[in-house]
Design an enzyme around this catalytic site. Sequence first.
Site, PDB file in Angstrom:
ATOM      1  N   VAL A  29      13.823 -11.552  43.928  1.00  0.00           N
ATOM      2  CA  VAL A  29      13.711 -10.162  44.363  1.00  0.00           C
ATOM      3  C   VAL A  29      13.946 -10.059  45.863  1.00  0.00           C
ATOM      4  CG1 VAL A  29      12.169  -8.168  44.549  1.00  0.00           C
ATOM      5  CG2 VAL A  29      12.189  -9.531  42.458  1.00  0.00           C
ATOM      6  N   TYR A  30      13.310 -10.931  46.629  1.00  0.00           N
ATOM      7  CA  TYR A  30      13.536 -10.931  48.077  1.00  0.00           C
ATOM      8  C   TYR A  30      15.020 -11.116  48.387  1.00  0.00           C
ATOM      9  CZ  TYR A  30      13.431 -12.297  52.981  1.00  0.00           C
ATOM     10  OH  TYR A  30      13.680 -12.362  54.327  1.00  0.00           O
TER      11      TYR A  30
END
Length: 257
Positions: free
Chosen positions: A149-150
Amino acid sequence: MTNIVLTGGTRGIGLGMARAFLERGHRVALCGGRAGSVERAEAELAGRDVLAMVADVADRSQVQALWDAAAGGFGRVDLWINNAGVSHRREPLWRLPEDEARTVVGVNLAGVLNGTAVAVAGMAAQGSGHVWNMEGLGSDGRTVPGLGVYGATKRAVTYLTGSAAGEMPPGVSIGLLSPGMVVTDLLTHDYDPQELRKARRMFNILADRVETVAPWLAERAVSQARNGAHVRWLTTGKVLRRFAAAPFTRRDVFGET
């Protein structure tokens, strides 16, 4: 003198850049997401020409309030740097709690969307200005297990900035700052002790301290503000040279004995 707005300016690379800008005679408005961190940064930078306030970059109205405070206090904003960023625990996407993923997307991507939209609109009205967006792990498409996600948010920021460069109004420009690996809480986040010991071997080859990278980025943020600019600290050539030198040199970016 340059008037600069810096989101996420209360810690890490953001605070380091704020300090470097102020030492060079520029004026800085910075924000953080929590009152305590903003107060600590303001106290550390006391006596300088700095404006510090709490703002959630995922909320466009708060980002607009940051612009209004900076433009009102300084008269205009010359540079806006979307630096605010958070990470998440190292988990596969399907095990990452929704609220944690939402926070990362809100700060890292929506925050850049909001900051860019507000800054470009304000700069168009004043006739000039430059926006910098901050790259990070994932910007180049490289994947790291547990940080999907990052990395996706940072990949999106790179795409967004490239796209926006073709849409800038007259007098306004946008570009990317790439700090490489910097020793902050984001770099060492969520490692267990054994994993961190292994990771430090790589960090001691490729990573650098805030006090090394921040002044370098600050100087180029002012001097290389042109549309489509891409300022990279950790270039491919530098990576290759460091790996070649690694067997013969000892770097300790953590400052341990």
